[in-house]
Write a protein that holds these residues in place. Structure first.
Motif, PDB file in Angstrom:
ATOM      1  N   TYR A 163       0.822  -1.217   0.000  1.00 58.52           N
ATOM      2  CA  TYR A 163       0.000   0.000   0.000  1.00 58.52           C
ATOM      3  C   TYR A 163       0.863   1.277   0.000  1.00 58.52           C
ATOM      4  CZ  TYR A 163      -3.020   3.563   2.168  1.00 58.52           C
ATOM      5  OH  TYR A 163      -3.679   4.718   2.482  1.00 58.52           O
ATOM      6  N   ILE A 164       1.627   1.494   1.041  1.00 55.52           N
ATOM      7  CA  ILE A 164       2.397   2.749   1.112  1.00 55.52           C
ATOM      8  C   ILE A 164       3.548   2.714   0.105  1.00 55.52           C
ATOM      9  CG2 ILE A 164       3.610   4.381   2.617  1.00 55.52           C
ATOM     10  CD1 ILE A 164       2.253   3.049   5.013  1.00 55.52           C
ATOM     11  N   ASP A 171      10.147  -7.378  -3.456  1.00 53.64           N
ATOM     12  CA  ASP A 171       8.957  -7.668  -2.640  1.00 53.64           C
ATOM     13  C   ASP A 171       8.635  -9.150  -2.763  1.00 53.64           C
ATOM     14  OD1 ASP A 171       6.081  -7.744  -1.766  1.00 53.64           O
ATOM     15  OD2 ASP A 171       6.263  -5.568  -1.816  1.00 53.64           O
ATOM     16  N   SER A 226       3.841 -11.127  -0.260  1.00 50.72           N
ATOM     17  CA  SER A 226       3.071 -11.809   0.796  1.00 50.72           C
ATOM     18  C   SER A 226       1.789 -11.041   1.098  1.00 50.72           C
ATOM     19  CB  SER A 226       3.906 -11.984   2.069  1.00 50.72           C
ATOM     20  OG  SER A 226       4.441 -10.737   2.491  1.00 50.72           O
ATOM     21  N   THR A 227       1.880  -9.709   1.142  1.00 47.67           N
ATOM     22  CA  THR A 227       0.657  -8.890   1.286  1.00 47.67           C
ATOM     23  C   THR A 227       0.590  -7.824   0.192  1.00 47.67           C
ATOM     24  OG1 THR A 227       1.783  -7.437   2.870  1.00 47.67           O
ATOM     25  CG2 THR A 227       0.426  -9.195   3.798  1.00 47.67           C
ATOM     26  N   GLY A 228       1.557  -7.840  -0.699  1.00 45.99           N
ATOM     27  CA  GLY A 228       1.567  -6.889  -1.820  1.00 45.99           C
ATOM     28  C   GLY A 228       0.807  -7.463  -3.007  1.00 45.99           C
ATOM     29  N   ASP A 254      12.443 -12.280  -0.998  1.00 42.75           N
ATOM     30  CA  ASP A 254      12.188 -12.049   0.425  1.00 42.75           C
ATOM     31  C   ASP A 254      13.424 -11.383   1.038  1.00 42.75           C
ATOM     32  OD1 ASP A 254      10.166 -13.822   2.595  1.00 42.75           O
ATOM     33  OD2 ASP A 254      11.839 -12.615   3.307  1.00 42.75           O
ATOM     34  N   ILE A 255      13.208 -10.406   1.940  1.00 39.88           N
ATOM     35  CA  ILE A 255      14.402  -9.780   2.540  1.00 39.88           C
ATOM     36  C   ILE A 255      15.148 -10.751   3.449  1.00 39.88           C
ATOM     37  CG2 ILE A 255      14.343  -7.237   2.551  1.00 39.88           C
ATOM     38  CD1 ILE A 255      12.726  -7.342   5.096  1.00 39.88           C
ATOM     39  N   PHE A 315       9.785  -0.737   3.239  1.00 39.33           N
ATOM     40  CA  PHE A 315       8.392  -0.801   3.685  1.00 39.33           C
ATOM     41  C   PHE A 315       8.001  -2.216   4.099  1.00 39.33           C
ATOM     42  CE2 PHE A 315       8.511   2.745   0.661  1.00 39.33           C
ATOM     43  CZ  PHE A 315       7.868   3.739   1.381  1.00 39.33           C
ATOM     44  N   ASN A 367      10.304 -11.835  10.604  1.00 41.26           N
ATOM     45  CA  ASN A 367      10.099 -11.104   9.344  1.00 41.26           C
ATOM     46  C   ASN A 367      10.569  -9.640   9.469  1.00 41.26           C
ATOM     47  OD1 ASN A 367       8.774 -11.354   6.568  1.00 41.26           O
ATOM     48  ND2 ASN A 367       7.822  -9.483   7.356  1.00 41.26           N
ATOM     49  N   TYR A 416       4.283  -6.382  17.396  1.00 45.43           N
ATOM     50  CA  TYR A 416       4.486  -5.569  16.188  1.00 45.43           C
ATOM     51  C   TYR A 416       5.320  -4.335  16.517  1.00 45.43           C
ATOM     52  CZ  TYR A 416       3.375  -2.123  12.573  1.00 45.43           C
ATOM     53  OH  TYR A 416       3.461  -1.141  11.619  1.00 45.43           O
ATOM     54  N   LYS A 461       9.424  -3.397  15.613  1.00 48.24           N
ATOM     55  CA  LYS A 461       9.859  -2.177  14.916  1.00 48.24           C
ATOM     56  C   LYS A 461      10.842  -1.389  15.766  1.00 48.24           C
ATOM     57  CE  LYS A 461       7.472  -2.141  11.033  1.00 48.24           C
ATOM     58  NZ  LYS A 461       7.909  -1.724   9.705  1.00 48.24           N
ATOM     59  N   PHE A 515       1.443   6.981  11.842  1.00 48.85           N
ATOM     60  CA  PHE A 515       0.181   6.585  12.483  1.00 48.85           C
ATOM     61  C   PHE A 515      -0.620   5.874  11.387  1.00 48.85           C
ATOM     62  CE2 PHE A 515       1.921   9.499  15.392  1.00 48.85           C
ATOM     63  CZ  PHE A 515       1.368   9.218  16.620  1.00 48.85           C
ATOM     64  N   VAL A 546      -2.180   5.297   8.084  1.00 49.72           N
ATOM     65  CA  VAL A 546      -2.037   5.942   6.784  1.00 49.72           C
ATOM     66  C   VAL A 546      -3.360   5.764   6.034  1.00 49.72           C
ATOM     67  CG1 VAL A 546      -0.740   5.902   4.625  1.00 49.72           C
ATOM     68  CG2 VAL A 546       0.430   5.497   6.802  1.00 49.72           C
TER      69      VAL A 546
HETATM   70  N1  LIG Z   1      -0.502   1.253   6.771  1.00 53.00           N
HETATM   71  C1  LIG Z   1      -0.327   1.963   7.892  1.00 53.00           C
HETATM   72  O1  LIG Z   1      -1.244   2.665   8.350  1.00 53.00           O
HETATM   73  C2  LIG Z   1       0.994   1.922   8.605  1.00 53.00           C
HETATM   74  C3  LIG Z   1       1.097   2.572   9.851  1.00 53.00           C
HETATM   75  C4  LIG Z   1       2.330   2.558  10.507  1.00 53.00           C
HETATM   76  C5  LIG Z   1       3.422   1.941   9.924  1.00 53.00           C
HETATM   77  N2  LIG Z   1       3.304   1.297   8.731  1.00 53.00           N
HETATM   78  C6  LIG Z   1       4.486   0.634   8.179  1.00 53.00           C
HETATM   79  O2  LIG Z   1       4.604   0.972   6.808  1.00 53.00           O
HETATM   80  C7  LIG Z   1       5.103  -0.132   6.062  1.00 53.00           C
HETATM   81  C8  LIG Z   1       4.213  -0.408   4.863  1.00 53.00           C
HETATM   82  O3  LIG Z   1       2.904  -0.679   5.309  1.00 53.00           O
HETATM   83  P1  LIG Z   1       1.701  -0.975   4.282  1.00 53.00           P
HETATM   84  O4  LIG Z   1       0.450  -0.531   4.913  1.00 53.00           O
HETATM   85  O5  LIG Z   1       2.061  -0.463   2.940  1.00 53.00           O
HETATM   86  O6  LIG Z   1       1.717  -2.586   4.294  1.00 53.00           O
HETATM   87  P2  LIG Z   1       1.573  -3.626   3.080  1.00 53.00           P
HETATM   88  O7  LIG Z   1       1.337  -4.958   3.711  1.00 53.00           O
HETATM   89  O8  LIG Z   1       0.590  -3.131   2.076  1.00 53.00           O
HETATM   90  O9  LIG Z   1       3.031  -3.574   2.428  1.00 53.00           O
HETATM   91  C9  LIG Z   1       4.109  -4.324   2.908  1.00 53.00           C
HETATM   92  C10 LIG Z   1       4.817  -4.892   1.672  1.00 53.00           C
HETATM   93  O10 LIG Z   1       6.006  -5.587   2.116  1.00 53.00           O
HETATM   94  C11 LIG Z   1       6.045  -6.872   1.490  1.00 53.00           C
HETATM   95  N3  LIG Z   1       6.785  -7.760   2.408  1.00 53.00           N
HETATM   96  C12 LIG Z   1       6.435  -8.133   3.671  1.00 53.00           C
HETATM   97  N4  LIG Z   1       7.364  -8.934   4.182  1.00 53.00           N
HETATM   98  C13 LIG Z   1       8.332  -9.073   3.243  1.00 53.00           C
HETATM   99  C14 LIG Z   1       9.551  -9.789   3.185  1.00 53.00           C
HETATM  100  N5  LIG Z   1       9.963 -10.570   4.200  1.00 53.00           N
HETATM  101  N6  LIG Z   1      10.320  -9.697   2.076  1.00 53.00           N
HETATM  102  C15 LIG Z   1       9.912  -8.940   1.016  1.00 53.00           C
HETATM  103  N7  LIG Z   1       8.763  -8.248   1.012  1.00 53.00           N
HETATM  104  C16 LIG Z   1       7.978  -8.322   2.124  1.00 53.00           C
HETATM  105  C17 LIG Z   1       4.591  -7.262   1.268  1.00 53.00           C
HETATM  106  O11 LIG Z   1       4.426  -8.213   0.238  1.00 53.00           O
HETATM  107  C18 LIG Z   1       3.969  -5.911   0.921  1.00 53.00           C
HETATM  108  O12 LIG Z   1       4.038  -5.640  -0.464  1.00 53.00           O
HETATM  109  C19 LIG Z   1       5.198  -1.308   7.046  1.00 53.00           C
HETATM  110  O13 LIG Z   1       6.552  -1.447   7.428  1.00 53.00           O
HETATM  111  C20 LIG Z   1       4.356  -0.883   8.220  1.00 53.00           C
HETATM  112  O14 LIG Z   1       4.850  -1.406   9.434  1.00 53.00           O
HETATM  113  C21 LIG Z   1       2.102   1.275   8.059  1.00 53.00           C
END
Ligand SMILES: NC(=O)c1ccc[n+]([C@@H]2O[C@H](COP(=O)([O-])OP(=O)(O)OC[C@H]3O[C@@H](n4cnc5c(N)ncnc54)[C@H](O)[C@@H]3O)[C@@H](O)[C@H]2O)c1
Length: 181
Positions: free
Chosen positions: A11-12, A31, A34-36, A51-52, A77, A96, A145, A149, A173, A175
């Protein structure tokens, strides 16, 4: 600049990629989906499925890309980010998120990439007194969680100090919003 966006299919991350490309940067996405989502991968970015935690694959990708041009900065991200799930699966979250960042930093040191921008979370603060959060308040996460972080933040600070690297940490916070597309 050449930017490696880890988690750039999420997402972000996908929105960050859009802005980076709009402003003329060269973007590589790494990426594990997994959730992308594949549909969020920008067509002008170079995408690698990986995977990282997989240091060999990460090395291969960075080496391959560095052969074309040096990667200036990594924006990370990638994470698991569901609070109730983290209470059920703390080991998976530390693996992770925290081990993932350690592996990523090791690759950056190996390949001489000096800048990292990290997505942390307001969850590192826990429940501040009075319900208002200020940046310099003590960190006291109340779930795995947030704790995973906070551990990432510590690792980033110490590794950057040792290897003369620079970091920027955002504690988001919730997003919200989406590009029209
Ligand atoms: N969405 C929010 O409101 C929010 C708030 C605070 C912090 N964050 C932080 O922002 C970041 C992005 O959040 P988001 O909402 O976009 O989440 P998201 O789940 O949409 O994006 C995370 C991406 O990372 C990839 N990923 C996860 N584990 C991985 C791995 N081991 N190797 C490679 N790729 C991996 C997933 O496939 C996904 O595309 C995260 O680190 C999250 O902790 C988000």
């Amino acid at each position: 600049m050449k930017v490696l966006v880890v988690g750039g299919a999420g997402y972000i991350g996908s929105h960050a990629v859009m802005e980076l490309i709009k402003t003329g940067h060269d973007v590589v996405i790494y990426d594990n989906l997994s959730t992308g989502y594949e549909m969020l991968i920008h067509p002008e970015a170079q995408f690698y499925l990986g995977d990282i935690l997989d240091s060999k694959q990460l090395d291969r990708v960075i080496e391959h890309e560095q052969a074309k041009a040096h990667i200036d900065v990594v924006i990370n991200f990638a994470a698991k980010l569901i609070v109730p799930e983290s209470l059920e699966m703390p080991l998976e979250y530390f693996h992770n998120n925290t081990e993932g960042v350690r592996t990523l930093l090791a690759a950056m040191v190996k390949h001489d990439i000096k800048y990292i921008v990290f997505s942390s979370t307001a969850a590192v603060y826990g429940q501040p007194e009075g319900g208002i959060c200020k940046e310099d308040m003590p960190l006291d996460p109340i779930n795995p969680y947030g704790a995973s972080k906070r551990a990432c933040e510590d690792i980033i600070k110490w590794v950057c100090k040792r290897y003369d690297m620079s970091y920027c940490i955002f504690r988001y916070f919730n997003v919200a919003g989406a590009d029209e597309s």
